[in-house]
Design an enzyme around this catalytic site. Sequence first.
Site: not given
Length: 378
Positions: A224, A315, A264
């Site tokens: 996460h 990210d 994702h």
Amino acid sequence: MSDELKKGLEGVLVAESELSYIDGDAGQLIYRGYSIDDLAREASYEEVLYLLWHGHLPDSEELATFTEEMATERQLDENVLTTVRQLAEAEENPMAALRTAVSSLSAYDPDADAEPTDREANLRKGRRITAKIPTIIAAFTRLRDGEDPVAPREDLDHAENFLYMLNGEEPDEVLAETFDMALVLHADHGLNASTFSSMVVSSTLADLHSAIPAGIGALSGSLHGGANQDVMEALLDLDESGKEPVQWVKDKLDAGERVPGFGHRVYNVKDPRARILSDKSKALGEAAGSLKWFEYSTDIEEWIGEQKGLAPNVDFYSASTYYQMGIPVDIYTPIFAMSRVGGWIAHILEQYEDNRLIRPRGRYIGPDEQEFVPVDER
């Protein structure tokens, strides 16, 4: 009652929300009807908080009041600061330190004894928690580096004040705007693991000071929030290897390792937040006179997209963006929490408004009809 097993609750509809909408095929993220592209480029983090918590964008007077109320809550009680100092001296993990410090805020919150479902009290508590998290992160970072904490200022906005407390000097306009944009991009994202964890805890009628640390704990995992740190560590490994980016990726994959920052659970195309941050990563590189980190990232993105059919998530580009801003790698995830707390609070408020204890069931696959044998006969 369906007996279909959905590992990880994937695709299971468990709640209705007015907060954020994600179109994974089109690569869209919307907060309360507003495109993330518009909000990231035009709205401040304070405006987005107001939108998430109150249901509409504030006018100038509402924003001024809200910003002032947030700014006046930045100071930490001396006992909380002592706790942060002790955690820094113990070399605690930054996310664990943040979780512990946020939990301790309840001891000094004027609304600590309010009913968990008291919306006005929760808005006040939410402002305090959100305002103090940057102070906790900055103080912890400086203390573990052997420096004194820098007291917060009320004349700076949320993003500017954090960078000021972290570095001891006011950030320039470009850095402040970039960081504010990053906070907006990370503020909410549907029922992700940390948001859902906060909702599960609040569904028991536990208070914000219990639910928010649960979100922090969930966000700390590498699947996460911890992924952004993994991305930057991978880019640093690439840089140290001296290899070309594509060869470095091939070697990693051949060794059975993964390249973080791709794929994702929701998006089937490039994460819209990654699109925006990739532009910022490039702009920061141009300003610094080196596009190294941006070019590493784009070379990797292009090859993995062509060969593996995977697109980067938020990210992947937040990592190089933060690094070029001089932010220590191991506080990337606490910064994620600093932003996402706004979304956690908004979802908790929704949960309290129409609460039902969250209690899924599991399928038992253990043994049947075991015969009990007394301990002295086993």
